[in-house]
Motif scaffolding. Structure first.
Motif, PDB file in Angstrom:
ATOM      1  N   VAL A  35       0.880  -1.174   0.000  1.00 22.02           N
ATOM      2  CA  VAL A  35       0.000   0.000   0.000  1.00 22.02           C
ATOM      3  C   VAL A  35       0.910   1.213   0.000  1.00 22.02           C
ATOM      4  CG1 VAL A  35      -1.732   1.329   1.279  1.00 22.02           C
ATOM      5  CG2 VAL A  35      -1.789  -1.181   1.344  1.00 22.02           C
ATOM      6  N   HIS A  49       8.778   0.954  -1.270  1.00 25.71           N
ATOM      7  CA  HIS A  49       7.689  -0.038  -1.294  1.00 25.71           C
ATOM      8  C   HIS A  49       8.001  -1.164  -2.282  1.00 25.71           C
ATOM      9  CE1 HIS A  49       4.658   1.601   1.421  1.00 25.71           C
ATOM     10  NE2 HIS A  49       5.062   2.806   1.034  1.00 25.71           N
ATOM     11  N   ARG A  52      10.576  -3.465  -0.871  1.00 25.64           N
ATOM     12  CA  ARG A  52       9.990  -4.401   0.096  1.00 25.64           C
ATOM     13  C   ARG A  52       9.174  -5.467  -0.625  1.00 25.64           C
ATOM     14  NH1 ARG A  52       6.394  -2.011   4.888  1.00 25.64           N
ATOM     15  NH2 ARG A  52       4.931  -1.724   3.168  1.00 25.64           N
ATOM     16  N   ARG A 142      -0.047 -14.319  15.586  1.00 19.01           N
ATOM     17  CA  ARG A 142       0.317 -14.465  14.170  1.00 19.01           C
ATOM     18  C   ARG A 142       1.490 -15.427  13.990  1.00 19.01           C
ATOM     19  NH1 ARG A 142       1.613  -8.577  12.567  1.00 19.01           N
ATOM     20  NH2 ARG A 142       2.743  -8.758  14.528  1.00 19.01           N
ATOM     21  N   LYS A 149       5.126  -9.142   3.804  1.00 19.93           N
ATOM     22  CA  LYS A 149       3.822  -8.465   3.704  1.00 19.93           C
ATOM     23  C   LYS A 149       2.852  -9.337   2.914  1.00 19.93           C
ATOM     24  CE  LYS A 149       2.077  -3.728   3.261  1.00 19.93           C
ATOM     25  NZ  LYS A 149       1.385  -3.724   4.550  1.00 19.93           N
ATOM     26  N   ASN A 156      -4.922 -10.107  11.835  1.00 24.67           N
ATOM     27  CA  ASN A 156      -4.997  -8.642  11.767  1.00 24.67           C
ATOM     28  C   ASN A 156      -6.444  -8.190  11.576  1.00 24.67           C
ATOM     29  OD1 ASN A 156      -2.559  -9.922  10.554  1.00 24.67           O
ATOM     30  ND2 ASN A 156      -1.745  -7.856  10.711  1.00 24.67           N
ATOM     31  N   GLU A 182       3.324  -4.745  17.139  1.00 25.10           N
ATOM     32  CA  GLU A 182       2.889  -3.678  16.228  1.00 25.10           C
ATOM     33  C   GLU A 182       1.376  -3.668  16.188  1.00 25.10           C
ATOM     34  OE1 GLU A 182       3.888  -4.485  12.088  1.00 25.10           O
ATOM     35  OE2 GLU A 182       3.665  -6.633  12.434  1.00 25.10           O
ATOM     36  N   GLY A 183       0.822  -2.747  15.414  1.00 25.66           N
ATOM     37  CA  GLY A 183      -0.626  -2.685  15.248  1.00 25.66           C
ATOM     38  C   GLY A 183      -1.099  -3.651  14.178  1.00 25.66           C
ATOM     39  N   ALA A 184      -2.407  -3.807  14.081  1.00 21.92           N
ATOM     40  CA  ALA A 184      -2.989  -4.693  13.060  1.00 21.92           C
ATOM     41  C   ALA A 184      -2.604  -4.243  11.652  1.00 21.92           C
ATOM     42  CB  ALA A 184      -4.505  -4.735  13.212  1.00 21.92           C
ATOM     43  N   ASN A 187       2.719   0.370  12.524  1.00 20.39           N
ATOM     44  CA  ASN A 187       3.796   0.171  13.498  1.00 20.39           C
ATOM     45  C   ASN A 187       3.507   1.004  14.754  1.00 20.39           C
ATOM     46  OD1 ASN A 187       5.892  -0.166  10.736  1.00 20.39           O
ATOM     47  ND2 ASN A 187       5.809  -1.719  12.328  1.00 20.39           N
ATOM     48  N   LEU A 207       6.420  -6.008  10.767  1.00 19.20           N
ATOM     49  CA  LEU A 207       6.691  -5.586   9.394  1.00 19.20           C
ATOM     50  C   LEU A 207       7.605  -4.363   9.453  1.00 19.20           C
ATOM     51  CD1 LEU A 207       5.822  -5.965   6.350  1.00 19.20           C
ATOM     52  CD2 LEU A 207       4.318  -4.010   6.768  1.00 19.20           C
ATOM     53  N   GLY A 209       7.984  -1.281   8.461  1.00 16.53           N
ATOM     54  CA  GLY A 209       7.158  -0.259   7.814  1.00 16.53           C
ATOM     55  C   GLY A 209       8.017   0.752   7.066  1.00 16.53           C
ATOM     56  N   THR A 211       6.973   3.799   6.402  1.00 17.96           N
ATOM     57  CA  THR A 211       6.783   5.038   7.169  1.00 17.96           C
ATOM     58  C   THR A 211       7.741   5.044   8.357  1.00 17.96           C
ATOM     59  OG1 THR A 211       4.477   4.702   6.581  1.00 17.96           O
ATOM     60  CG2 THR A 211       4.953   6.533   8.082  1.00 17.96           C
ATOM     61  N   ARG A 212       7.850   3.909   9.034  1.00 19.46           N
ATOM     62  CA  ARG A 212       8.773   3.738  10.161  1.00 19.46           C
ATOM     63  C   ARG A 212      10.205   4.078   9.743  1.00 19.46           C
ATOM     64  NH1 ARG A 212      12.184  -0.226  11.463  1.00 19.46           N
ATOM     65  NH2 ARG A 212      12.491  -0.835  13.649  1.00 19.46           N
ATOM     66  N   SER A 246       1.852   4.434   9.410  1.00 18.51           N
ATOM     67  CA  SER A 246       1.565   3.613   8.221  1.00 18.51           C
ATOM     68  C   SER A 246       1.473   4.526   7.007  1.00 18.51           C
ATOM     69  CB  SER A 246       0.234   2.860   8.373  1.00 18.51           C
ATOM     70  OG  SER A 246      -0.845   3.752   8.251  1.00 18.51           O
ATOM     71  N   SER A 248      -0.916   4.786   4.937  1.00 17.10           N
ATOM     72  CA  SER A 248      -2.227   5.420   4.760  1.00 17.10           C
ATOM     73  C   SER A 248      -2.501   6.512   5.794  1.00 17.10           C
ATOM     74  CB  SER A 248      -3.339   4.366   4.770  1.00 17.10           C
ATOM     75  OG  SER A 248      -3.178   3.507   5.857  1.00 17.10           O
TER      76      SER A 248
HETATM   77  N1  PDD Z   1      -0.413  -1.543   6.500  1.00 13.19           N
HETATM   78  N2  PDD Z   1       2.501  -3.213  10.256  1.00 13.19           N
HETATM   79  C1  PDD Z   1       1.509  -3.831   9.595  1.00 13.19           C
HETATM   80  C2  PDD Z   1       1.024  -5.154  10.102  1.00 13.19           C
HETATM   81  C3  PDD Z   1       0.968  -3.255   8.436  1.00 13.19           C
HETATM   82  O1  PDD Z   1      -0.012  -3.878   7.768  1.00 13.19           O
HETATM   83  C4  PDD Z   1       1.452  -1.998   7.995  1.00 13.19           C
HETATM   84  C5  PDD Z   1       0.923  -1.340   6.742  1.00 13.19           C
HETATM   85  C6  PDD Z   1       2.458  -1.377   8.727  1.00 13.19           C
HETATM   86  C7  PDD Z   1       3.056  -0.045   8.312  1.00 13.19           C
HETATM   87  O2  PDD Z   1       3.833  -0.184   7.149  1.00 13.19           O
HETATM   88  P1  PDD Z   1       4.000   1.021   6.124  1.00 13.19           P
HETATM   89  O3  PDD Z   1       4.545   2.162   6.910  1.00 13.19           O
HETATM   90  O4  PDD Z   1       4.938   0.499   5.114  1.00 13.19           O
HETATM   91  O5  PDD Z   1       2.625   1.315   5.582  1.00 13.19           O
HETATM   92  C8  PDD Z   1       2.979  -2.019   9.842  1.00 13.19           C
HETATM   93  C9  PDD Z   1      -0.980  -1.089   5.261  1.00 13.19           C
HETATM   94  C10 PDD Z   1      -1.098   0.395   5.186  1.00 13.19           C
HETATM   95  C11 PDD Z   1      -2.279  -1.832   5.036  1.00 13.19           C
HETATM   96  O6  PDD Z   1      -2.287  -3.035   5.289  1.00 13.19           O
HETATM   97  O7  PDD Z   1      -3.255  -1.238   4.607  1.00 13.19           O
END
Ligand code: PDD
Length: 286
Positions: A35, A49, A52, A142, A149, A156, A182-184, A187, A207, A209, A211-212, A246, A248
């Motif tokens: 994403v 992206h 990754r 998990r 990814k 999640n 981390e979150g669903a 991060n 993951l 991330g 953004t991280r 993230s 988004s």
């Molecule tokens: N989610 N951890 C998880 C489990 C994620 O699904 C995501 C991204 C992140 C943050 O990664 P990034 O900064 O690369 O977006 C961390 C995307 C946005 C999604 O599944 O919609």
């Protein structure tokens, strides 16, 4: 305006855009995704992206559907056809379409590629950042390769739904040792009482991330001290600030954790500064 999706070589009206019933993504979640944020019509951090994506594909031994240059053309074209100025572009690659069998299909099976783009309202995201979001915690149930990814996101999905049903925006996964992973779909970060920015190392427990990764640079520019280490739920509850990152949502402050306020229960200055400076450090490509 009608939405358009890219599916295996064709741009189709969204409503008619389907994938075969024996696509391995559909049957086995045998695929990966990305994403990417779209800002002012441009892809944000596409290079990272796609790096990754390459890594996820190679970890699962799925071949790349096409060259990176060709993929970038499709990403941009999907954004353009959908007239997305601000929003996200989603891409998914699976091991392709083959008679159902757990083992890999023959090596000449082409991977499937789906790309969609969706607009979002930057004002709505800004309002969320102003107000802050609530987070609940759930046990991390998990598999061990969440660094890949994959579209296998059932834990999640269930965690996010539990958060929604409890009036929260995100769920943080908690490891067996009581640390936050981390979150669903984000991060997790905290700012400690002595002003250290803490987030878990990107080993196989989370993951990595994009953004991280960029936020480490932003933190450096802001002169913030970063500690890449695991933190416990107890430490998060004592933190000055907490936030999630993230593609988004960029940075969203966390104001409550399991119904308890973080600090005084309002967004803090560190999350706000990181959010404000993020796009100075992210890469954008025409
Ligand atoms: N989610 N951890 C998880 C489990 C994620 O699904 C995501 C991204 C992140 C943050 O990664 P990034 O900064 O690369 O977006 C961390 C995307 C946005 C999604 O599944 O919609």
């Amino acid at each position: 305006m009608s939405r358009i999706a890219y599916v295996n070589g064709r741009y189709l009206p969204h409503a008619d855009a389907g994938i075969h019933i024996e696509d391995r993504g559909f049957q086995f979640a045998d695929g990966v995704y990305e994403v990417c944020e779209v800002r002012d019509g441009l892809l944000v951090d596409a290079r990272r992206h796609l790096d990754r994506l390459d890594r996820s594909l190679s970890e699962l031994r799925i071949s790349a559907p096409m060259t990176r240059a060709a993929l970038l053309v499709i990403l941009r074209e999907t954004v353009r056809l959908n007239r997305v100025r601000n929003g996200i572009v989603y891409l998914q690659v699976t091991r392709g379409i083959a008679r159902r069998d757990h083992g890999f299909p023959s090596a000449d099976t082409p991977p499937s590629l789906v790309v969609t783009a969706r607009a979002s309202d930057p004002k709505a995201n800004a309002a969320k950042a102003q107000a802050g979001v609530k987070v609940i915690t759930v046990p991390d149930n998990r598999w061990e390769r969440v660094d890949i990814k994959t579209v296998g996101l059932l834990p999640n999905v269930l965690a996010k739904q539990q958060a929604r049903e409890q009036g929260a925006y995100e769920a943080w996964f908690i490891d067996e040792d009581g640390t936050v992973t981390e979150g669903a779909s984000t991060n997790a970060w905290i700012v400690t009482q002595n002003d250290a920015l803490v987030t878990r190392p990107a080993d196989t427990g989370i993951l990595r991330g994009i953004t991280r990764t960029v936020l480490f640079e932003v933190a450096g520019a802001l002169g913030l001290r970063v500690e890449e280490r695991a933190f416990t739920l107890a430490e998060a509850l004592e933190a000055k600030e907490a936030f999630i990152s993230s593609a988004s949502g960029v940075v969203l402050p966390v104001v409550a954790l399991d119904g308890r306020p973080i600090s005084s229960g309002v967004p803090g200055p560190v999350a706000a500064a990181l959010r404000a400076r993020f796009h100075e450090h992210a890469e954008t490509q025409a």
